[in-house]
Design an enzyme around this catalytic site. Structure first.
Site, PDB file in Angstrom:
ATOM      1  N   LYS A  66       0.814  -1.218   0.000  1.00 52.32           N
ATOM      2  CA  LYS A  66       0.000   0.000   0.000  1.00 52.32           C
ATOM      3  C   LYS A  66       0.850   1.272   0.000  1.00 52.32           C
ATOM      4  O   LYS A  66       0.465   2.283  -0.595  1.00 52.32           O
ATOM      5  CB  LYS A  66      -0.956   0.005   1.197  1.00 52.32           C
ATOM      6  CG  LYS A  66      -2.060  -1.054   1.097  1.00 52.32           C
ATOM      7  CD  LYS A  66      -3.023  -0.951   2.264  1.00 52.32           C
ATOM      8  CE  LYS A  66      -4.035  -2.082   2.253  1.00 52.32           C
ATOM      9  NZ  LYS A  66      -5.002  -1.979   3.355  1.00 52.32           N
ATOM     10  N   ASP A 102     -10.096   2.386   2.895  1.00 59.28           N
ATOM     11  CA  ASP A 102     -10.230   1.631   4.146  1.00 59.28           C
ATOM     12  C   ASP A 102     -11.014   2.418   5.202  1.00 59.28           C
ATOM     13  O   ASP A 102     -11.879   1.878   5.887  1.00 59.28           O
ATOM     14  CB  ASP A 102      -8.845   1.273   4.715  1.00 59.28           C
ATOM     15  CG  ASP A 102      -8.209   0.101   3.984  1.00 59.28           C
ATOM     16  OD1 ASP A 102      -8.956  -0.709   3.393  1.00 59.28           O
ATOM     17  OD2 ASP A 102      -6.969  -0.008   4.008  1.00 59.28           O
TER      18      ASP A 102
HETATM   19  P1  NDP Z   1       0.775  -3.234  10.493  1.00 63.37           P
HETATM   20  O1  NDP Z   1       1.750  -4.353  10.432  1.00 63.37           O
HETATM   21  O2  NDP Z   1       1.033  -1.999   9.714  1.00 63.37           O
HETATM   22  O3  NDP Z   1       0.611  -2.770  12.036  1.00 63.37           O
HETATM   23  C1  NDP Z   1       0.442  -3.722  13.030  1.00 63.37           C
HETATM   24  C2  NDP Z   1       0.025  -3.055  14.336  1.00 63.37           C
HETATM   25  O4  NDP Z   1      -0.323  -4.097  15.262  1.00 63.37           O
HETATM   26  C3  NDP Z   1       1.126  -2.223  15.000  1.00 63.37           C
HETATM   27  O5  NDP Z   1       0.536  -1.111  15.628  1.00 63.37           O
HETATM   28  C4  NDP Z   1       1.688  -3.204  16.047  1.00 63.37           C
HETATM   29  O6  NDP Z   1       2.256  -2.561  17.171  1.00 63.37           O
HETATM   30  C5  NDP Z   1       0.427  -3.914  16.456  1.00 63.37           C
HETATM   31  N1  NDP Z   1       0.659  -5.238  17.046  1.00 63.37           N
HETATM   32  C6  NDP Z   1       1.056  -6.371  16.419  1.00 63.37           C
HETATM   33  N2  NDP Z   1       1.118  -7.398  17.294  1.00 63.37           N
HETATM   34  C7  NDP Z   1       0.773  -6.899  18.504  1.00 63.37           C
HETATM   35  C8  NDP Z   1       0.645  -7.470  19.801  1.00 63.37           C
HETATM   36  N3  NDP Z   1       0.896  -8.769  20.034  1.00 63.37           N
HETATM   37  N4  NDP Z   1       0.234  -6.674  20.818  1.00 63.37           N
HETATM   38  C9  NDP Z   1      -0.019  -5.357  20.599  1.00 63.37           C
HETATM   39  N5  NDP Z   1       0.083  -4.763  19.383  1.00 63.37           N
HETATM   40  C10 NDP Z   1       0.470  -5.530  18.347  1.00 63.37           C
HETATM   41  O7  NDP Z   1      -0.634  -3.890  10.117  1.00 63.37           O
HETATM   42  P2  NDP Z   1      -1.897  -3.130   9.500  1.00 63.37           P
HETATM   43  O8  NDP Z   1      -2.092  -1.880  10.265  1.00 63.37           O
HETATM   44  O9  NDP Z   1      -1.778  -3.025   8.028  1.00 63.37           O
HETATM   45  O10 NDP Z   1      -3.106  -4.168   9.761  1.00 63.37           O
HETATM   46  C11 NDP Z   1      -3.645  -4.362  11.076  1.00 63.37           C
HETATM   47  C12 NDP Z   1      -4.820  -5.308  10.993  1.00 63.37           C
HETATM   48  O11 NDP Z   1      -5.930  -4.706  10.342  1.00 63.37           O
HETATM   49  C13 NDP Z   1      -4.515  -6.596  10.226  1.00 63.37           C
HETATM   50  O12 NDP Z   1      -4.965  -7.673  11.015  1.00 63.37           O
HETATM   51  C14 NDP Z   1      -5.329  -6.469   8.964  1.00 63.37           C
HETATM   52  O13 NDP Z   1      -5.776  -7.719   8.492  1.00 63.37           O
HETATM   53  C15 NDP Z   1      -6.508  -5.621   9.428  1.00 63.37           C
HETATM   54  N6  NDP Z   1      -7.142  -4.876   8.322  1.00 63.37           N
HETATM   55  C16 NDP Z   1      -8.456  -5.135   8.019  1.00 63.37           C
HETATM   56  C17 NDP Z   1      -9.090  -4.456   7.015  1.00 63.37           C
HETATM   57  C18 NDP Z   1     -10.532  -4.754   6.707  1.00 63.37           C
HETATM   58  O14 NDP Z   1     -11.014  -4.342   5.630  1.00 63.37           O
HETATM   59  N7  NDP Z   1     -11.262  -5.406   7.574  1.00 63.37           N
HETATM   60  C19 NDP Z   1      -8.391  -3.448   6.196  1.00 63.37           C
HETATM   61  C20 NDP Z   1      -7.010  -3.209   6.609  1.00 63.37           C
HETATM   62  C21 NDP Z   1      -6.422  -3.924   7.635  1.00 63.37           C
HETATM   63  P3  NDP Z   1       3.820  -2.117  17.184  1.00 63.37           P
HETATM   64  O15 NDP Z   1       3.872  -0.811  16.446  1.00 63.37           O
HETATM   65  O16 NDP Z   1       4.150  -1.983  18.629  1.00 63.37           O
HETATM   66  O17 NDP Z   1       4.590  -3.209  16.494  1.00 63.37           O
END
Ligand code: NDP
Length: 272
Positions: A66, A102
């Protein structure tokens, strides 16, 4: 010949977008085809150009491309500029247009499908990754009383808030923090935009953050998640992200075809 569209990502085989767009096409009578294209990590830009040169009219872009789609687009919507990411490319004669659907997908699922007005509410957004960047601007557009972004890595939440404060007139209601900073706070809506659920985990959300009648919304979809179980245990109502998925697709379809499909029947079909 139908007009050609596709979703591009890596991985992409799991994507429901081809099914969703086939339903939209059937419902609206639009003559389109929609494929899934797997691009190697080094090959995204070439794969987009190949699809365009073969007559492609537009693409959805999913993980991990993206941000690169944002860089590739020659013209970008305000939503894409705020999100720093593009999930919808439209190939026009003058340029490649980039948009991000989104956030509007989440807001429509919340306000239309789930009947939740957001104006004046207290919203907690968990996570500061790509999904949070995508939805933060459209959530601010709904004029909440407060929007708090909590993240495991607090610095990333603060960076996200700085970015939106620069760009968004409603940003004074926005602030960033860690999960432990949330103790004693209450929210009407808690959105899980982390990827923690993918590994069966959930962020360290303290108990008691769900106000009476609050909704816990997990952007993940396809069954229960640790976050939704937690939210239900705290007395919150719960919803997964399937409606958001279909709504963001509907907005892409509208951008490409100028017609908005009915999302309700498609959401119901996917839940069968
Ligand atoms: P990113 O990889 O960009 O970000 C991941 C985020 O999750 C970060 O803030 C990270 O924190 C946090 N995180 C990961 N593991 C943990 C944990 N164990 N405990 C606490 N925080 C955690 O992912 P995206 O933002 O792109 O996607 C996030 C979710 O949203 C995905 O599951 C995706 O499938 C979903 N999504 C759904 C959509 C829909 O249409 N329904 C559209 C877009 C996304 P840190 O910064 O500390 O690592």
């Amino acid at each position: 010949m139908p007009d050609k569209y596709a979703v591009i990502g890596n991985p992409v085989a799991h994507s429901k977008s081809p099914l969703i767009h086939a339903e939209f096409a059937r419902q609206t009578g639009e003559d389109v085809s929609y494929a899934a294209i797997l691009a190697a990590h080094g090959d995204f830009e070439t794969a987009v150009e190949r699809f365009r040169s073969e007559g492609g009219r537009g693409m959805n872009v999913t993980l991990p491309f993206k941000h690169r789609a944002h860089a590739l687009a020659q013209k970008r919507s305000r939503r894409a500029e705020q999100a720093l990411a593009v999930n919808t490319l439209a190939f026009e004669s003058d340029a490649v247009h980039g948009d991000n659907t989104d956030g509007v997908g989440l807001v429509r699922d919340l306000t239309v499908n789930l009947g939740r007005a957001l104006r004046g509410t207290r919203i907690l957004l968990m996570g500061a990754g790509g999904a949070s960047y995508g939805v933060c601007g459209p959530l601010l557009d709904e004029s909440p009383a407060e929007l708090i972004v909590a993240n495991r890595t607090k610095a990333k939440a603060l960076t996200l808030c700085e970015h939106f404060r620069r760009l968004h007139p409603a940003a004074p209601v926005l602030s960033g923090c860690s999960y432990e900073d949330l103790a004693g706070k209450r929210f009407d809506l808690v959105v899980n935009a982390t990827s923690a659920g993918l590994t069966g985990e959930m962020p360290a959300l303290p108990p008691g953050v769900f106000a009476a009648g609050a909704l816990g919304y997990d952007m993940l979809y396809g069954g229960s998640t640790p976050f939704l179980e937690f939210a239900g245990g705290e007395g919150g109502e719960t919803a997964d992200g399937l409606g958001m998925l279909v709504e963001q697709a509907a907005e892409s379809f509208r951008i490409w075809r100028g017609v908005r499909p009915e999302t309700g029947p498609v959401i119901a079909m996917l839940r069968l």
